[in-house]
Write a protein that holds these residues in place. Structure first.
Motif, PDB file in Angstrom:
ATOM      1  N   ALA A 190       0.816  -1.221   0.000  1.00 43.96           N
ATOM      2  CA  ALA A 190       0.000   0.000   0.000  1.00 43.96           C
ATOM      3  C   ALA A 190       0.846   1.265   0.000  1.00 43.96           C
ATOM      4  O   ALA A 190       0.375   2.338  -0.400  1.00 43.96           O
ATOM      5  CB  ALA A 190      -0.935  -0.002   1.205  1.00 43.96           C
ATOM      6  N   ASP A 191       2.111   1.164   0.451  1.00 42.02           N
ATOM      7  CA  ASP A 191       2.995   2.338   0.516  1.00 42.02           C
ATOM      8  C   ASP A 191       3.744   2.599  -0.782  1.00 42.02           C
ATOM      9  O   ASP A 191       4.378   3.643  -0.944  1.00 42.02           O
ATOM     10  CB  ASP A 191       4.016   2.162   1.650  1.00 42.02           C
ATOM     11  N   ILE A 192       3.696   1.637  -1.709  1.00 41.26           N
ATOM     12  CA  ILE A 192       4.428   1.782  -2.967  1.00 41.26           C
ATOM     13  C   ILE A 192       3.735   2.812  -3.862  1.00 41.26           C
ATOM     14  O   ILE A 192       2.520   2.767  -4.049  1.00 41.26           O
ATOM     15  CB  ILE A 192       4.518   0.431  -3.705  1.00 41.26           C
ATOM     16  N   ASP A 193       4.504   3.738  -4.395  1.00 36.19           N
ATOM     17  CA  ASP A 193       3.972   4.733  -5.333  1.00 36.19           C
ATOM     18  C   ASP A 193       4.012   4.206  -6.770  1.00 36.19           C
ATOM     19  O   ASP A 193       3.028   4.296  -7.500  1.00 36.19           O
ATOM     20  CB  ASP A 193       4.764   6.030  -5.234  1.00 36.19           C
ATOM     21  N   TYR A 194       5.181   3.681  -7.156  1.00 41.48           N
ATOM     22  CA  TYR A 194       5.291   3.103  -8.493  1.00 41.48           C
ATOM     23  C   TYR A 194       6.475   2.151  -8.544  1.00 41.48           C
ATOM     24  O   TYR A 194       7.336   2.138  -7.656  1.00 41.48           O
ATOM     25  CB  TYR A 194       5.420   4.186  -9.570  1.00 41.48           C
ATOM     26  N   ILE A 195       6.514   1.340  -9.588  1.00 39.02           N
ATOM     27  CA  ILE A 195       7.591   0.372  -9.806  1.00 39.02           C
ATOM     28  C   ILE A 195       8.068   0.553 -11.237  1.00 39.02           C
ATOM     29  O   ILE A 195       7.251   0.618 -12.176  1.00 39.02           O
ATOM     30  CB  ILE A 195       7.093  -1.064  -9.581  1.00 39.02           C
ATOM     31  N   VAL A 235      11.657  -0.274  -6.882  1.00 40.13           N
ATOM     32  CA  VAL A 235      10.432  -0.120  -6.087  1.00 40.13           C
ATOM     33  C   VAL A 235      10.518   1.233  -5.387  1.00 40.13           C
ATOM     34  O   VAL A 235      11.444   1.477  -4.609  1.00 40.13           O
ATOM     35  CB  VAL A 235      10.289  -1.258  -5.063  1.00 40.13           C
ATOM     36  N   CYS A 236       9.569   2.110  -5.653  1.00 39.79           N
ATOM     37  CA  CYS A 236       9.614   3.485  -5.155  1.00 39.79           C
ATOM     38  C   CYS A 236       8.459   3.729  -4.188  1.00 39.79           C
ATOM     39  O   CYS A 236       7.293   3.551  -4.548  1.00 39.79           O
ATOM     40  CB  CYS A 236       9.546   4.478  -6.313  1.00 39.79           C
ATOM     41  N   ALA A 237       8.802   4.136  -2.966  1.00 38.67           N
ATOM     42  CA  ALA A 237       7.785   4.359  -1.936  1.00 38.67           C
ATOM     43  C   ALA A 237       8.261   5.445  -0.982  1.00 38.67           C
ATOM     44  O   ALA A 237       9.392   5.381  -0.483  1.00 38.67           O
ATOM     45  CB  ALA A 237       7.517   3.071  -1.158  1.00 38.67           C
ATOM     46  N   GLY A 238       7.407   6.433  -0.752  1.00 35.30           N
ATOM     47  CA  GLY A 238       7.728   7.475   0.221  1.00 35.30           C
ATOM     48  C   GLY A 238       9.032   8.198  -0.046  1.00 35.30           C
ATOM     49  O   GLY A 238       9.755   8.549   0.890  1.00 35.30           O
ATOM     50  N   GLY A 239       9.361   8.415  -1.305  1.00 35.43           N
ATOM     51  CA  GLY A 239      10.593   9.121  -1.644  1.00 35.43           C
ATOM     52  C   GLY A 239      11.837   8.256  -1.629  1.00 35.43           C
ATOM     53  O   GLY A 239      12.933   8.737  -1.923  1.00 35.43           O
ATOM     54  N   LYS A 240      11.713   6.957  -1.296  1.00 34.09           N
ATOM     55  CA  LYS A 240      12.853   6.042  -1.294  1.00 34.09           C
ATOM     56  C   LYS A 240      12.750   5.094  -2.480  1.00 34.09           C
ATOM     57  O   LYS A 240      11.670   4.844  -3.013  1.00 34.09           O
ATOM     58  CB  LYS A 240      12.903   5.259   0.019  1.00 34.09           C
ATOM     59  N   ALA A 243      -1.935   6.447  -5.647  1.00 37.72           N
ATOM     60  CA  ALA A 243      -0.908   7.484  -5.629  1.00 37.72           C
ATOM     61  C   ALA A 243      -1.063   8.479  -6.778  1.00 37.72           C
ATOM     62  O   ALA A 243      -0.366   9.495  -6.819  1.00 37.72           O
ATOM     63  CB  ALA A 243       0.484   6.853  -5.701  1.00 37.72           C
ATOM     64  N   VAL A 244      -1.971   8.197  -7.710  1.00 35.18           N
ATOM     65  CA  VAL A 244      -2.150   9.059  -8.873  1.00 35.18           C
ATOM     66  C   VAL A 244      -3.068  10.229  -8.515  1.00 35.18           C
ATOM     67  O   VAL A 244      -4.207  10.037  -8.083  1.00 35.18           O
ATOM     68  CB  VAL A 244      -2.753   8.272 -10.061  1.00 35.18           C
ATOM     69  N   VAL A 245      -2.560  11.446  -8.702  1.00 33.54           N
ATOM     70  CA  VAL A 245      -3.342  12.655  -8.437  1.00 33.54           C
ATOM     71  C   VAL A 245      -4.165  13.039  -9.669  1.00 33.54           C
ATOM     72  O   VAL A 245      -5.337  13.378  -9.569  1.00 33.54           O
ATOM     73  CB  VAL A 245      -2.420  13.813  -8.019  1.00 33.54           C
ATOM     74  N   ARG A 246      -3.517  12.947 -10.842  1.00 35.80           N
ATOM     75  CA  ARG A 246      -4.217  13.296 -12.081  1.00 35.80           C
ATOM     76  C   ARG A 246      -3.457  12.729 -13.283  1.00 35.80           C
ATOM     77  O   ARG A 246      -2.286  12.352 -13.177  1.00 35.80           O
ATOM     78  CB  ARG A 246      -4.344  14.819 -12.218  1.00 35.80           C
ATOM     79  N   ILE A 247      -4.153  12.671 -14.404  1.00 36.80           N
ATOM     80  CA  ILE A 247      -3.556  12.293 -15.682  1.00 36.80           C
ATOM     81  C   ILE A 247      -3.541  13.528 -16.571  1.00 36.80           C
ATOM     82  O   ILE A 247      -4.565  14.184 -16.749  1.00 36.80           O
ATOM     83  CB  ILE A 247      -4.358  11.170 -16.371  1.00 36.80           C
ATOM     84  N   GLU A 248      -2.353  13.848 -17.108  1.00 38.59           N
ATOM     85  CA  GLU A 248      -2.228  15.040 -17.945  1.00 38.59           C
ATOM     86  C   GLU A 248      -1.881  14.656 -19.377  1.00 38.59           C
ATOM     87  O   GLU A 248      -1.103  13.732 -19.612  1.00 38.59           O
ATOM     88  CB  GLU A 248      -1.121  15.955 -17.404  1.00 38.59           C
ATOM     89  N   ALA A 292       1.084  10.351 -15.878  1.00 37.08           N
ATOM     90  CA  ALA A 292       0.421  10.314 -14.581  1.00 37.08           C
ATOM     91  C   ALA A 292       1.227  11.149 -13.605  1.00 37.08           C
ATOM     92  O   ALA A 292       2.446  10.989 -13.498  1.00 37.08           O
ATOM     93  CB  ALA A 292       0.304   8.873 -14.087  1.00 37.08           C
ATOM     94  N   VAL A 293       0.568  12.049 -12.898  1.00 36.87           N
ATOM     95  CA  VAL A 293       1.223  12.853 -11.870  1.00 36.87           C
ATOM     96  C   VAL A 293       0.882  12.230 -10.522  1.00 36.87           C
ATOM     97  O   VAL A 293      -0.298  12.095 -10.166  1.00 36.87           O
ATOM     98  CB  VAL A 293       0.741  14.319 -11.915  1.00 36.87           C
ATOM     99  N   LEU A 294       1.923  11.839  -9.778  1.00 42.01           N
ATOM    100  CA  LEU A 294       1.718  11.155  -8.510  1.00 42.01           C
ATOM    101  C   LEU A 294       1.676  12.139  -7.346  1.00 42.01           C
ATOM    102  O   LEU A 294       1.979  13.320  -7.501  1.00 42.01           O
ATOM    103  CB  LEU A 294       2.820  10.118  -8.291  1.00 42.01           C
TER     104      LEU A 294
END
Length: 250
Positions: free
Chosen positions: A161-166, A175-180, A213-218, A227-229
């Motif tokens: 659930a903490d993963i933003d994107y891979i 594996v990207c989560a919480g800025g790491k 984690a997706v805020v919007r699609i531009e 996708a803007v996270l």
């Protein structure tokens, strides 16, 4: 045969130790009470065979195999029969159901000796069973709730659930989560099949995103989007990926 015993119950380790003591060719080089200890011991001691419990604190038996690798051989020892198919998936030598008789342990050791002498035919003979078992195991175990990443002697446990994107990175994934950001030796398509498709979406051949984690699609141009996270990261979205996003959020 160099052996490690892994079980969080002291009595279970003692029973195995006693039974194995009847075999002069078996040298017990280590005992572990949890998965983290097991991963460390397997890396340091390089045993031929590991007797491995499945339900343990910190890491379960299958997570131990994922992190420690398959250079060694494993006999799963558990009180639960529902994990047998998944044991085939990781090419286990055998699967002992507690409580087991001494004769059943002797048979498992015989299988291990055969596998150590000539692993090729055994692996080939199991291939059809493994393919069928792998499909069934995915159905039984559900989707990943966490991703394990080995970094030298350290193990990172990242909640799904903490993963933003891979992101795909040659033979690795990031594996990207919480800025790491952590690198893991795995194919993106393999991990994709283990994640909940209602929560994670393949938006590009190189990216999987957490829909939450997706805020919007531009739009970026004609038939091109990103996708803007939530952290401001911008992820390329392919034409087919955009169709998937649109269908999911519709």
């Amino acid at each position: 045969m160099r052996v490690i015993i892994v079980d969080d119950e002291m009595l279970a380790r003692a029973v195995l130790r006693e039974h194995l003591g009847a075999h002069p060719d078996v040298d017990i080089v280590g005992e572990c009470a949890n998965g983290f200890e097991a991963v460390k011991a397997i890396g340091e001691l390089a045993p031929d065979l590991v007797f491995l419990d499945i339900r343990m604190p910190k890491l379960d038996g299958f997570e131990v195999v994922e992190l420690a690798g398959t250079k060694t051989h494993y006999v799963f020892v558990t009180a639960y029969d529902e994990f047998a198919l998944r044991a085939f998936e990781v090419h286990a030598v055998d699967y002992l159901l507690k409580p087991f008789a001494r004769e059943r342990l002797d048979a498992a050791l015989a299988h291990a000796r055969t596998r150590l002498r000539d692993p090729g035919p055994q692996a080939a003979g199991l291939q059809a069973v493994v393919q069928e078992a792998a499909q069934e195991a995915v159905k039984q175990r559900g989707f990943l709730s966490r991703v394990l990443i080995r970094d030298g002697a350290r193990v990172h446990v990242v909640a799904a659930a903490d993963i933003d994107y891979i992101e795909a990175q040659d033979d690795y994934i990031a594996v990207c989560a919480g800025g790491k950001r952590w690198l893991k030796s795995q194919r993106l398509s393999e991990l994709e099949g283990q994640l909940d498709p209602q929560a994670f979406l393949r938006v590009h051949r190189s990216y999987i995103v957490n829909v939450g984690a997706v805020v919007r699609i531009e739009p970026l141009g004609r038939d091109s989007h990103c996708a803007v996270l939530r952290d401001g990261t911008r992820i390329a979205v392919s034409r087919s990926g955009y169709a998937r996003v649109r269908d999911l959020i519709r």
